[in-house]
Design a protein around this motif. Structure first.
Motif, PDB file in Angstrom:
ATOM      1  N   LYS A  96      29.905  51.265  -0.107  1.00 41.25           N
ATOM      2  CA  LYS A  96      30.081  52.156  -1.252  1.00 41.25           C
ATOM      3  C   LYS A  96      31.532  52.596  -1.388  1.00 41.25           C
ATOM      4  CE  LYS A  96      27.208  55.452  -2.061  1.00 41.25           C
ATOM      5  NZ  LYS A  96      26.339  56.643  -1.875  1.00 41.25           N
ATOM      6  N   ILE A  97      32.181  52.911  -0.253  1.00 39.83           N
ATOM      7  CA  ILE A  97      33.579  53.349  -0.280  1.00 39.83           C
ATOM      8  C   ILE A  97      34.490  52.221  -0.756  1.00 39.83           C
ATOM      9  CG2 ILE A  97      35.516  54.075   1.165  1.00 39.83           C
ATOM     10  CD1 ILE A  97      33.499  55.586   2.907  1.00 39.83           C
ATOM     11  N   LEU A  98      34.259  51.027  -0.239  1.00 38.70           N
ATOM     12  CA  LEU A  98      35.066  49.877  -0.642  1.00 38.70           C
ATOM     13  C   LEU A  98      34.892  49.576  -2.128  1.00 38.70           C
ATOM     14  CD1 LEU A  98      36.824  47.376  -0.009  1.00 38.70           C
ATOM     15  CD2 LEU A  98      34.712  46.167   0.582  1.00 38.70           C
ATOM     16  N   ARG A  99      33.664  49.589  -2.580  1.00 34.84           N
ATOM     17  CA  ARG A  99      33.390  49.282  -3.986  1.00 34.84           C
ATOM     18  C   ARG A  99      34.039  50.306  -4.910  1.00 34.84           C
ATOM     19  NH1 ARG A  99      27.256  49.255  -5.030  1.00 34.84           N
ATOM     20  NH2 ARG A  99      27.614  51.501  -4.867  1.00 34.84           N
ATOM     21  N   ALA A 100      33.937  51.591  -4.553  1.00 34.93           N
ATOM     22  CA  ALA A 100      34.533  52.645  -5.376  1.00 34.93           C
ATOM     23  C   ALA A 100      36.045  52.503  -5.442  1.00 34.93           C
ATOM     24  CB  ALA A 100      34.158  54.014  -4.812  1.00 34.93           C
ATOM     25  N   ALA A 101      36.676  52.153  -4.310  1.00 27.36           N
ATOM     26  CA  ALA A 101      38.135  51.996  -4.280  1.00 27.36           C
ATOM     27  C   ALA A 101      38.575  50.823  -5.161  1.00 27.36           C
ATOM     28  CB  ALA A 101      38.600  51.777  -2.840  1.00 27.36           C
ATOM     29  N   LYS A 102      37.837  49.726  -5.110  1.00 20.28           N
ATOM     30  CA  LYS A 102      38.183  48.560  -5.914  1.00 20.28           C
ATOM     31  C   LYS A 102      38.014  48.840  -7.410  1.00 20.28           C
ATOM     32  CE  LYS A 102      39.268  45.589  -2.699  1.00 20.28           C
ATOM     33  NZ  LYS A 102      40.617  44.968  -2.637  1.00 20.28           N
ATOM     34  N   LEU A 103      36.948  49.533  -7.765  1.00 21.12           N
ATOM     35  CA  LEU A 103      36.720  49.855  -9.171  1.00 21.12           C
ATOM     36  C   LEU A 103      37.781  50.828  -9.692  1.00 21.12           C
ATOM     37  CD1 LEU A 103      32.826  50.182  -9.211  1.00 21.12           C
ATOM     38  CD2 LEU A 103      34.200  48.378 -10.259  1.00 21.12           C
ATOM     39  N   GLU A 104      38.210  51.749  -8.842  1.00 19.12           N
ATOM     40  CA  GLU A 104      39.273  52.676  -9.235  1.00 19.12           C
ATOM     41  C   GLU A 104      40.574  51.914  -9.480  1.00 19.12           C
ATOM     42  OE1 GLU A 104      41.031  56.327 -10.141  1.00 19.12           O
ATOM     43  OE2 GLU A 104      38.918  55.808  -9.834  1.00 19.12           O
ATOM     44  N   GLU A 105      40.844  50.955  -8.622  1.00 14.56           N
ATOM     45  CA  GLU A 105      42.036  50.114  -8.789  1.00 14.56           C
ATOM     46  C   GLU A 105      41.975  49.332 -10.093  1.00 14.56           C
ATOM     47  OE1 GLU A 105      43.673  46.042  -6.728  1.00 14.56           O
ATOM     48  OE2 GLU A 105      42.813  47.572  -5.396  1.00 14.56           O
ATOM     49  N   MET A 106      40.814  48.780 -10.410  1.00 19.06           N
ATOM     50  CA  MET A 106      40.647  48.046 -11.662  1.00 19.06           C
ATOM     51  C   MET A 106      40.835  48.957 -12.864  1.00 19.06           C
ATOM     52  SD  MET A 106      37.315  45.714 -10.937  1.00 19.06           S
ATOM     53  CE  MET A 106      37.006  45.121  -9.272  1.00 19.06           C
ATOM     54  N   SER A 107      40.304  50.160 -12.760  1.00 16.68           N
ATOM     55  CA  SER A 107      40.405  51.110 -13.868  1.00 16.68           C
ATOM     56  C   SER A 107      41.859  51.403 -14.207  1.00 16.68           C
ATOM     57  CB  SER A 107      39.670  52.402 -13.495  1.00 16.68           C
ATOM     58  OG  SER A 107      39.730  53.330 -14.557  1.00 16.68           O
ATOM     59  N   HIS A 108      42.693  51.578 -13.184  1.00 18.64           N
ATOM     60  CA  HIS A 108      44.118  51.835 -13.410  1.00 18.64           C
ATOM     61  C   HIS A 108      44.788  50.627 -14.060  1.00 18.64           C
ATOM     62  CE1 HIS A 108      44.157  55.712 -11.574  1.00 18.64           C
ATOM     63  NE2 HIS A 108      43.819  55.268 -10.364  1.00 18.64           N
ATOM     64  N   ARG A 109      44.422  49.437 -13.613  1.00 16.90           N
ATOM     65  CA  ARG A 109      45.012  48.220 -14.187  1.00 16.90           C
ATOM     66  C   ARG A 109      44.608  48.067 -15.651  1.00 16.90           C
ATOM     67  NH1 ARG A 109      43.248  42.948 -13.079  1.00 16.90           N
ATOM     68  NH2 ARG A 109      42.419  43.605 -11.066  1.00 16.90           N
ATOM     69  N   LEU A 110      43.356  48.376 -15.953  1.00 19.62           N
ATOM     70  CA  LEU A 110      42.896  48.276 -17.339  1.00 19.62           C
ATOM     71  C   LEU A 110      43.607  49.281 -18.233  1.00 19.62           C
ATOM     72  CD1 LEU A 110      39.075  47.764 -16.757  1.00 19.62           C
ATOM     73  CD2 LEU A 110      40.596  46.175 -17.921  1.00 19.62           C
ATOM     74  N   GLU A 111      43.925  50.448 -17.683  1.00 21.22           N
ATOM     75  CA  GLU A 111      44.652  51.448 -18.459  1.00 21.22           C
ATOM     76  C   GLU A 111      46.035  50.929 -18.835  1.00 21.22           C
ATOM     77  OE1 GLU A 111      45.413  54.746 -20.610  1.00 21.22           O
ATOM     78  OE2 GLU A 111      43.501  54.166 -19.701  1.00 21.22           O
ATOM     79  N   GLU A 112      46.674  50.220 -17.916  1.00 19.64           N
ATOM     80  CA  GLU A 112      47.978  49.636 -18.209  1.00 19.64           C
ATOM     81  C   GLU A 112      47.859  48.547 -19.270  1.00 19.64           C
ATOM     82  OE1 GLU A 112      50.963  50.653 -17.120  1.00 19.64           O
ATOM     83  OE2 GLU A 112      49.818  52.315 -16.256  1.00 19.64           O
ATOM     84  N   GLU A 113      46.800  47.747 -19.193  1.00 17.92           N
ATOM     85  CA  GLU A 113      46.602  46.690 -20.181  1.00 17.92           C
ATOM     86  C   GLU A 113      46.262  47.280 -21.548  1.00 17.92           C
ATOM     87  OE1 GLU A 113      43.819  43.870 -18.675  1.00 17.92           O
ATOM     88  OE2 GLU A 113      45.098  43.302 -16.985  1.00 17.92           O
ATOM     89  N   ARG A 114      45.567  48.415 -21.533  1.00 20.78           N
ATOM     90  CA  ARG A 114      45.281  49.103 -22.799  1.00 20.78           C
ATOM     91  C   ARG A 114      46.589  49.542 -23.463  1.00 20.78           C
ATOM     92  NH1 ARG A 114      41.179  53.389 -24.331  1.00 20.78           N
ATOM     93  NH2 ARG A 114      40.276  53.129 -22.267  1.00 20.78           N
ATOM     94  N   LYS A 115      47.495  50.106 -22.673  1.00 19.00           N
ATOM     95  CA  LYS A 115      48.789  50.541 -23.210  1.00 19.00           C
ATOM     96  C   LYS A 115      49.594  49.350 -23.719  1.00 19.00           C
ATOM     97  CE  LYS A 115      49.108  54.565 -20.141  1.00 19.00           C
ATOM     98  NZ  LYS A 115      49.841  55.188 -19.004  1.00 19.00           N
ATOM     99  N   GLY A 116      49.389  48.202 -23.111  1.00 18.84           N
ATOM    100  CA  GLY A 116      50.098  46.996 -23.536  1.00 18.84           C
ATOM    101  C   GLY A 116      49.418  46.259 -24.660  1.00 18.84           C
ATOM    102  N   ALA A 117      48.448  46.921 -25.313  1.00 19.09           N
ATOM    103  CA  ALA A 117      47.716  46.348 -26.460  1.00 19.09           C
ATOM    104  C   ALA A 117      47.018  45.039 -26.099  1.00 19.09           C
ATOM    105  CB  ALA A 117      48.652  46.139 -27.650  1.00 19.09           C
TER     106      ALA A 117
END
Length: 312
Positions: A96-117
């Motif tokens: 559960k801890i590993l999965r949550a950390a990976k999803l949090e990492e993905m969320s941050h990356r997606l936020e950057e891609e959102r800003k990059g249109a």
């Protein structure tokens, strides 16, 4: 907003035309309401072009879809741990801890891609960004082999996890794609047919009403001609509404994309069932990876279909 702008603008225009058939205070009130509807429609149309609602809606949809896919990607990426965590309580919390950390990492990356249109996605014609925890298809193949190797360590535990992923991912996507292609007013396929028919009927009514009005004038029935002309104007305005909705909602694009995706998912589903009957763990895992490739294709195609929409 685009939908309401079309309905209010076209409906108000039709109301003005029909208002000419009324008399007295009722006519004034009806026309006044119609003019207000047209004004509000124009306001909404302008507001829709200025506000960032379309981009926000599109980005939210893309982020949600990719995080949903990312959940399964992390599971396949750490197949051995995820499979063992089902029966070994001591490993459940680690997973559960590993999965949550990976999803949090993905969320941050997606936020950057959102800003990059989402430029990286638009340029990803080879679908190299399928896998959320990584970037390339070459890496995807390597990860598939790692998942297969982990499954072969304990086939019994692996089969339990594979069956869960099959139900949660393949069957859910199959159900989604099937419902999306059923012809109802709530699906692109159904709306496309209904709006096309209504648009054709109302637009065809305009010249017919014009012809009848001409006949009425030749026969000296000026009041009837006036009424027919008003009805023709209303029919033209209503027909425009249906045409705008038909083109603006992009239902044609959505329907074709859903049909293509359904065929892809059906192929994966059949391949999985064949591998499951043959107790082929490797084949089952490969179909899970194949589905993720198709799911990314559908999500990216959704972005391509709607990135320039100015209607919704």
């Amino acid at each position: 907003l685009g939908t309401w702008a079309a309905i209010l603008g076209g409906g108000g225009s039709a109301g003005v035309a029909l208002g000419s058939l009324l008399n007295g205070p009722l006519q004034g009130g009806f026309i006044a309401i119609s003019i207000c509807a047209v004004t509000l429609g124009v306001f909404l149309a302008i507001t829709h072009q200025v506000l960032p609602g379309r981009h926000k809606w599109l980005s939210s949809r893309l982020t949600a879809e990719r995080l949903r896919a990312g959940y399964f990607h992390v599971t396949l990426d750490h197949f051995g741990l995820a499979a063992r965590a089902i029966s070994e309580t001591a490993l459940h919390n680690d997973w559960k801890i590993l999965r949550a950390a990976k999803l949090e990492e993905m969320s941050h990356r997606l936020e950057e891609e959102r800003k990059g249109a989402w430029i990286k996605w638009l340029d990803d014609g080879d679908l190299e960004r399928t896998w959320m925890p990584s970037q390339t298809l070459l890496d995807l193949k390597k990860r598939s082999q790692l998942a297969i190797q982990a499954a072969l360590v304990n086939p019994a535990e692996a089969q339990v996890l594979i069956d869960r992923l099959h139900v949660q991912r393949i069957e859910v996507q199959y159900s989604f794609s099937t419902r999306a292609t059923v012809e109802t007013l709530f699906t692109p396929s159904g709306r496309t047919k209904v709006l096309s028919i209504l648009s054709m009927l109302t637009i065809a009514a305009v010249p017919m009403l014009g012809l009848l009005a001409s006949v009425a004038l030749l026969q000296g029935r000026s009041e009837d001609a006036k009424a027919l002309i008003a009805l023709g104007g209303a029919a033209a305005a209503i027909g425009l509404i249906f045409k705008l909705l038909d083109q603006g909602l992009s239902d044609h694009k959505d329907n074709q994309r859903y049909l293509d995706y359904k065929r892809r998912v059906e192929h994966v589903r059949k391949a999985f069932e064949k591998a499951r009957r043959g107790e082929d763990l490797e084949g089952q895992i490969r179909t899970l990876f194949d589905l993720e490739h198709h799911a990314y294709w559908e999500t990216r195609q959704f972005l391509l279909d709607h990135r320039t929409d100015n209607f919704l």
